[in-house]
Design an enzyme around this catalytic site. Structure first.
Site, mmCIF file in Angstrom:
data_model
loop_
_atom_site.group_PDB
_atom_site.id
_atom_site.type_symbol
_atom_site.label_atom_id
_atom_site.label_comp_id
_atom_site.label_asym_id
_atom_site.label_seq_id
_atom_site.Cartn_x
_atom_site.Cartn_y
_atom_site.Cartn_z
ATOM 1 N N ASP A 6 2.065 1.470 5.560
ATOM 2 C CA ASP A 6 1.454 0.388 6.327
ATOM 3 C C ASP A 6 -0.029 0.668 6.560
ATOM 4 O O ASP A 6 -0.435 1.823 6.697
ATOM 5 C CB ASP A 6 2.197 0.282 7.683
ATOM 6 C CG ASP A 6 1.917 -1.036 8.374
ATOM 7 O OD1 ASP A 6 1.291 -1.920 7.767
ATOM 8 O OD2 ASP A 6 2.336 -1.181 9.538
ATOM 9 N N ASN A 36 7.586 -10.366 3.423
ATOM 10 C CA ASN A 36 6.244 -10.363 2.824
ATOM 11 C C ASN A 36 5.955 -11.625 1.990
ATOM 12 O O ASN A 36 4.794 -11.921 1.696
ATOM 13 C CB ASN A 36 6.010 -9.120 1.963
ATOM 14 C CG ASN A 36 5.805 -7.854 2.770
ATOM 15 O OD1 ASN A 36 6.137 -6.752 2.336
ATOM 16 N ND2 ASN A 36 5.246 -7.984 3.958
HETATM 17 C C1 FPP Z 1 1.241 -2.599 4.002
HETATM 18 O O1 FPP Z 1 -0.077 -2.837 4.273
HETATM 19 C C2 FPP Z 1 1.610 -2.502 2.613
HETATM 20 C C3 FPP Z 1 2.345 -3.406 1.891
HETATM 21 C C4 FPP Z 1 2.691 -4.742 2.322
HETATM 22 C C5 FPP Z 1 2.886 -3.153 0.597
HETATM 23 C C6 FPP Z 1 2.736 -1.782 0.034
HETATM 24 C C7 FPP Z 1 2.003 -1.895 -1.211
HETATM 25 C C8 FPP Z 1 1.258 -0.924 -1.755
HETATM 26 C C9 FPP Z 1 1.139 0.427 -1.178
HETATM 27 C C10 FPP Z 1 0.514 -1.244 -2.979
HETATM 28 C C11 FPP Z 1 1.095 -0.791 -4.254
HETATM 29 C C12 FPP Z 1 2.530 -0.482 -4.278
HETATM 30 C C13 FPP Z 1 3.190 0.006 -5.355
HETATM 31 C C14 FPP Z 1 4.618 0.352 -5.239
HETATM 32 C C15 FPP Z 1 2.529 0.203 -6.643
HETATM 33 P P1 FPP Z 1 -0.425 -4.153 5.060
HETATM 34 O O2 FPP Z 1 -0.954 -5.120 4.077
HETATM 35 O O3 FPP Z 1 0.748 -4.624 5.845
HETATM 36 O O4 FPP Z 1 -1.548 -3.629 6.019
HETATM 37 P P2 FPP Z 1 -1.994 -4.222 7.431
HETATM 38 O O5 FPP Z 1 -0.787 -4.106 8.339
HETATM 39 O O6 FPP Z 1 -3.098 -3.311 7.841
HETATM 40 O O7 FPP Z 1 -2.430 -5.629 7.204
#
Ligand code: FPP
Length: 239
Positions: free
Chosen positions: A13, A61
Site C-alpha cells: 500500500d 480496485n
Molecule cells: C496500493 O497503492 C497498490 C495497489 C493498488 C496495487 C499494487 C500494485 C503494484 C505494487 C504495482 C505492480 C504490481 C505487480 C504485481 C507487478 P495505492 O494505489 O492504494 O496507494 P495509495 O493508498 O497511497 O493511494
C-alpha cells in the site's frame, strides 16, 4: 534467524501517496511499486521463504478511475514478461488467487503462460491475489459446499475446517505466518481472512515503492522475536 515464516503475505500500500509526495502521477508510484515487488521476491526467495503472497488487485480496485485500472493491468502484463526469466532462474512457481474471469484475455493469457511454464518449479511459491476478496472467496466456498450438501455429496455433519479450506481459491496455501502492510494503514482490507487466523501482523509506515530488502529483513527479524502461542501458555512452549 532461527524462526522463519513459512508463508509471508503482503498488502502493498502507498503507491499513490508516494507519487503525490513527489509531485508525480499515481502511475509513477505503481511503476516504482513494481520494482519493489521484484526486490521483495528476490529477497524472500533468498531467505528461503516457501510462500509469498502479494495483494496485487482487490475486487474493490475496479472502482478506481478506468485509466488507472487499465495502466495497472498493463503494468502487470509487462512485469510478468520482464520477470519471467527471473522466476525461472530462481525456481519460483507462480500462482494466483481470485476470480481471473473478470481480467482481460490479454492479462489472463500472460498469467496462464507464466503459471504453466513455472508449475514444475520447486522453490518459492509466489501467489498474486488478483480480483481477490476474502469475503467473496469464503462466500463462493460456502455456496459450493451447500451445493454438494444439496446433492448428497457431503453430509452436513462432515463439514469441518478442512472442508471449507478445500473449497477456497487459496486451498494450496498454508496459514499465513507473517502479514505485512505498508504505508501506515493498519487494516486487513478483506485479504486472506481465512488464512490469517494466527498470523503475526506487521505494520510499517514505509510506502510500498520505498519498501526494500532492508525493510523485508527488518520484518523477518521482528517476526523472529515474536512468541507464537496458538492458545497455549508461554510456560507450555518452553517445556
Ligand atoms: C496500493 O497503492 C497498490 C495497489 C493498488 C496495487 C499494487 C500494485 C503494484 C505494487 C504495482 C505492480 C504490481 C505487480 C504485481 C507487478 P495505492 O494505489 O492504494 O496507494 P495509495 O493508498 O497511497 O493511494
Amino acid at each position: 534467524m532461527n524462526k522463519l515464516p513459512e508463508h509471508v503475505a503482503i498488502i502493498m500500500d502507498g503507491n499513490g501517496r508516494w507519487a503525490k509526495q513527489k509531485g508525480k502521477q499515481r502511475f509513477i508510484g505503481h511503476k516504482k511499486g513494481a520494482k519493489a515487488v521484484r526486490e521483495v521476491i528476490e529477497v524472500a526467495a533468498e531467505q528461503q521463504i516457501k510462500f509469498l503472497t502479494l495483494f496485487a488487485f482487490s475486487c474493490d480496485n475496479w472502482n478506481r478511475p478506468e485509466e488507472e485500472v487499465s495502466l495497472l493491468m498493463k503494468l502487470l502484463v509487462s512485469s510478468l514478461k520482464k520477470e519471467f526469466n527471473h522466476l525461472i532462474e530462481n525456481n519460483i512457481q507462480l500462482k494466483t488467487i481470485g476470480d481471473l474471469n473478470k481480467l482481460s484475455l490479454t492479462v489472463r493469457e500472460e498469467l496462464y503462460h507464466v503459471i504453466e511454464k513455472t508449475k514444475k518449479n520447486t522453490g518459492m511459491v509466489l501467489t498474486l491475489a488478483l480480483n481477490y476478496g476474502a469475503q467473496e472467496e469464503i462466500t463462493n466456498a460456502v455456496k459450493a459446499i451447500a451445493d454438494k450438501v444439496k446433492n448428497n455429496i457431503i453430509s452436513p455433519e462432515k463439514v469441518d475446517q478442512s472442508t471449507i479450506n478445500e473449497h477456497l481459491y487459496s486451498r494450496f496455501l498454508p496459514p499465513v505466518d507473517l502479514l505485512i502492510r505498508t504505508s501506515g494503514e493498519e487494516r486487513i482490507s478483506n485479504f486472506l481472512l481465512w488464512h490469517i487466523a494466527y498470523a503475526e501482523l506487521y505494520f510499517t509506515k514505509t510506502l510500498w515503492p520505498d519498501f526494500s530488502k532492508e525493510n523485508l529483513l527488518e520484518a523477518l527479524i521482528n517476526f523472529n522475536k515474536r512468541e507464537r502461542r496458538f492458545g497455549k501458555t508461554s510456560e507450555q512452549l518452553t517445556n
